[in-house]
Structure formats: structure tokens, C-alpha cells
Design an enzyme around this catalytic site. Structure first.
Site, short mmCIF file in Angstrom:
data_model
loop_
_atom_site.label_atom_id
_atom_site.label_comp_id
_atom_site.label_asym_id
_atom_site.label_seq_id
_atom_site.Cartn_x
_atom_site.Cartn_y
_atom_site.Cartn_z
N ARG A 51 0.79 -1.22 0.00
CA ARG A 51 0.00 0.00 0.00
C ARG A 51 0.83 1.28 0.00
NH1 ARG A 51 -2.71 -3.81 1.57
NH2 ARG A 51 -0.74 -4.33 2.52
N THR A 52 1.77 1.37 0.92
CA THR A 52 2.45 2.66 1.10
C THR A 52 3.25 3.01 -0.15
OG1 THR A 52 2.58 2.08 3.43
CG2 THR A 52 3.87 3.98 2.71
N LYS A 80 25.71 -3.76 -0.32
CA LYS A 80 27.19 -3.64 -0.41
C LYS A 80 27.74 -2.89 0.79
CE LYS A 80 26.50 -3.03 -5.35
NZ LYS A 80 26.47 -1.94 -6.33
N ARG A 101 11.13 3.94 3.65
CA ARG A 101 10.76 2.98 4.71
C ARG A 101 12.03 2.22 5.10
NH1 ARG A 101 5.71 -1.12 4.63
NH2 ARG A 101 4.72 0.86 5.18
N HIS A 129 4.61 5.79 11.63
CA HIS A 129 4.17 5.63 10.24
C HIS A 129 3.23 6.81 9.96
CE1 HIS A 129 3.09 3.97 6.49
NE2 HIS A 129 2.79 2.72 6.83
N1 CP Z 1 -0.41 -0.11 5.84
C1 CP Z 1 0.82 -0.36 5.32
O1 CP Z 1 1.83 0.27 5.69
O2 CP Z 1 0.84 -1.32 4.34
P1 CP Z 1 2.12 -1.77 3.52
O3 CP Z 1 3.09 -2.39 4.49
O4 CP Z 1 1.62 -2.70 2.46
O5 CP Z 1 2.74 -0.51 2.93
#
Ligand code: CP
Length: 308
Positions: A51-52, A80, A101, A129
Site C-alpha cells: 500500500r504505502t 554492499k 521505509r 508511520h
Molecule cells: N499499511 C501499510 O503500511 O501497508 P504496507 O506495508 O503494504 O505498505
């Protein structure tokens, strides 16, 4: 606002602005389809995501911009031995804005010290998040019409769930929000959040071990997955993974206008039979995430709607 690392980087007014803009983007897509022409978003994902990452990429494409990046540490020069700081310094020469991320708490914060382009934390370990929080706030606002006067139950892995940690911080700033924490004792909310948020701000909260005992009082039920990737011990994960499974029977005592949320991915914690219940909001929630990320990209890049 230059970067978005922690949900508390945003004032309540800035959140209001983002939610209003996201609603307008949903309604008037044509006003926004070229506003990021010639701009590039880099998605640096050192951890898996559906999603993100994809909603960020779709968001930039729908704004007329371009995307580049990687979807795992294994396909980057991190394998590396390259540091996060060096990676973002290099990528800041290729892109106008970076969504990142990383499994290590604080990695996006470190990255933001090194570069002039905006850095967006797309999830750092079990910490924060913030763009999921914006997604969640947009969902609550659209589904309930308010962000105050709400009882929210958070259920599942409250220890490692970064979406829960971020949402608690953000919701703690609205009036008359009551928090109900539903988890096994091993996965209870970290003490630092109880002390720094609930106790410091004198916010009403309680901890319970079953969802049945609190179901009738909830306006929002925020389900979460047990975070397998944060466990040190497979046996503990197996023992705890199915602690809570929401099904039609458990919803019998719930309010008619309950809003069931989940940041997704779901494993077993919501029966697929619940998906057809009008109170299930989690797929809408994932869709709202794209619009609120469009609003965030525009705001961090300082671009506005094309009103012609
Ligand atoms: N909600 C969420 O962060 O989903 P993903 O890990 O798929 O990005």
C-alpha cells in the site's frame, strides 16, 4: 513543514489543511493532474510494502510527476554496505522528494539531517508511520464526520504496531477522545506511550484483554496484525498470532455505525465474512491513503491546484 518524520511534526491546522486538500483532490481530480509535472518522487523501501509504496507512486503519477526507486534493501547498494545517509545524499540529486521505509527506528530522521529535499517517513521499524496516520485520520473524518468525541478501540499487536503508536499521538490532540487498548499482555502498548501521551495529557484510556467486553462502547475499532517481522522468537509469534479474530458473531453487540479499520495487510485478524458488512472501512481506508499522500506531496513541494 519541510520533512514528515513523526506525526507530531504536523500541527492540527496543517492536518486540517491536508484533509481538506485530499477531499478536494478526490472530488476534482482534473485540477491536480499536471501540478507535479517534471517533478520526481523517489521511493526508497528497505522493507516490504504494498500500500504505502504503490499509493505514493500512484499519487505522484496522478499529479503528473514521475517516480523512481527500489522496493527492497536487497535490490539497492545497502547490500554492499552503503549507509542510509550516503544513499539519500545521492538520491537527493536525482529526485525532488523522497519517501523512505526502513526497519531501523530513526533512519528517516537521520536521512532528513543530510539533504535539502523533503524526506517522508514511510514507516521506521516499530516507531512511526505518519502517512498511515494521515490515511487513518482522513478515514475517521470521512466516515464519522469528526475527529473529536470518539471512543477508539485498538486491537492486536500494540507493542510493535507503528501505525497504532502514530495514531495515538495524533488523536491525542483532539477533544474528548477515549482510547481502549485491546491486546494480550505480551503485546500491550509500550509504557513510554502510556506515560508520555495518556498520563501526561490526562487522556482517558483503559487496557482490556478481550474485544467482546468493550465492543458496544466503540465508535472505531482499529484492528492490527501481529507483526511477525519484529519478533525475536518464532514460538512466541505462533502462540500470539491469532489472539484476536474479528468475525460476524463478535460484531453482534457493536454499534450500528461502528467504523472497522485496519492499516492492512490482514492475515487472520478479520474474517473475510466481515468484508461485506457496511461497517468494514479498511479497503476504503487504503484508497484514501492515495489522496492524502497526493495532498502531502503537493504541500511539501509547495505546489497548488491548477484553477484554470
Ligand atoms: N499499511 C501499510 O503500511 O501497508 P504496507 O506495508 O503494504 O505498505
Amino acid at each position: 513543514m519541510k520533512h514528515l518524520i513523526d506525526p507530531m511534526d504536523l500541527t492540527v491546522e496543517e492536518i486540517d489543511h491536508l484533509l481538506v486538500l485530499a477531499d478536494d483532490i478526490m472530488l476534482h481530480k482534473e485540477k491536480y493532474q499536471e501540478v507535479c509535472r517534471h517533478k520526481k518522487l523517489a521511493t526508497l523501501f528497505f522493507e516490504p510494502s504494498t500500500r504505502t509504496r504503490l499509493s505514493f507512486e500512484a499519487a505522484m503519477m496522478e499529479l503528473g510527476g514521475n517516480v523512481l526507486g527500489f522496493s527492497s534493501a536487497g535490490s539497492s547498494s545497502a547490500t554492499k554496505g552503503e549507509s542510509v545517509s550516503d544513499t539519500v545524499r545521492v538520491v537527493s540529486g536525482y529526485a525532488d522528494i523522497i519517501a523512505m521505509r526502513h526497519p531501523k527506528e530513526g533512519a528517516p530522521f537521520v536521512a532528513a539531517q543530510k539533504v535539502d529535499v523533503p524526506i517522508i517517513n514511510a514507516g521506521d521499524g516499530g516507531h512511526n508511520h505518519p502517512t498511515q496516520t494521515l490515511t487513518d485520520l482522513m478515514t475517521i473524518h470521512r466516515e464519522k464526520g469528526r475527529l473529536s468525541d470518539i471512543t477508539i478501540g485498538m486491537c492486536g499487536d500494540l507493542k510493535f504496531g507503528r501505525t497504532v503508536h502514530s495514531l495515538i499521538k495524533a488523536m491525542s490532540r483532539y477533544e474528548n477522545v477515549r482510547f481502549v487498548m485491546i491486546s494480550p499482555i505480551e503485546l500491550r502498548l509500550p509504557e513510554y506511550i502510556i506515560k508520555d501521551v495518556f498520563e501526561k495529557k490526562n487522556i482517558a484510556y483503559k487496557e482490556v484483554r478481550t474485544m467482546e467486553e468493550v465492543m458496544p462502547e466503540l465508535d472505531i475499532l482499529y484492528m492490527t496484525r501481529v507483526q511477525k517481522e519484529r519478533f525475536f522468537n518464532e514460538a512466541d509469534y505462533v502462540r500470539l498470532k491469532d489472539s484476536f479474530i474479528l468475525d460476524e458473531k463478535k460484531l453482534k453487540t457493536a454499534k450500528k455505525d461502528l467504523c472497522i479499520m485496519h492499516p492492512l495487510p490482514r492475515v487472520n485478524e478479520i474474517s473475510t465474512k466481515v468484508d461485506d458488512d457496511p461497517r468494514a472501512c479498511y479497503f476504503k481506508q487504503a484508497m484514501y491513503g492515495k489522496y492524502v499522500r497526493m495532498a502531502l506531496i503537493m504541500t511539501l513541494l509547495g505546489v497548488s491546484a491548477n484553477e484554470n
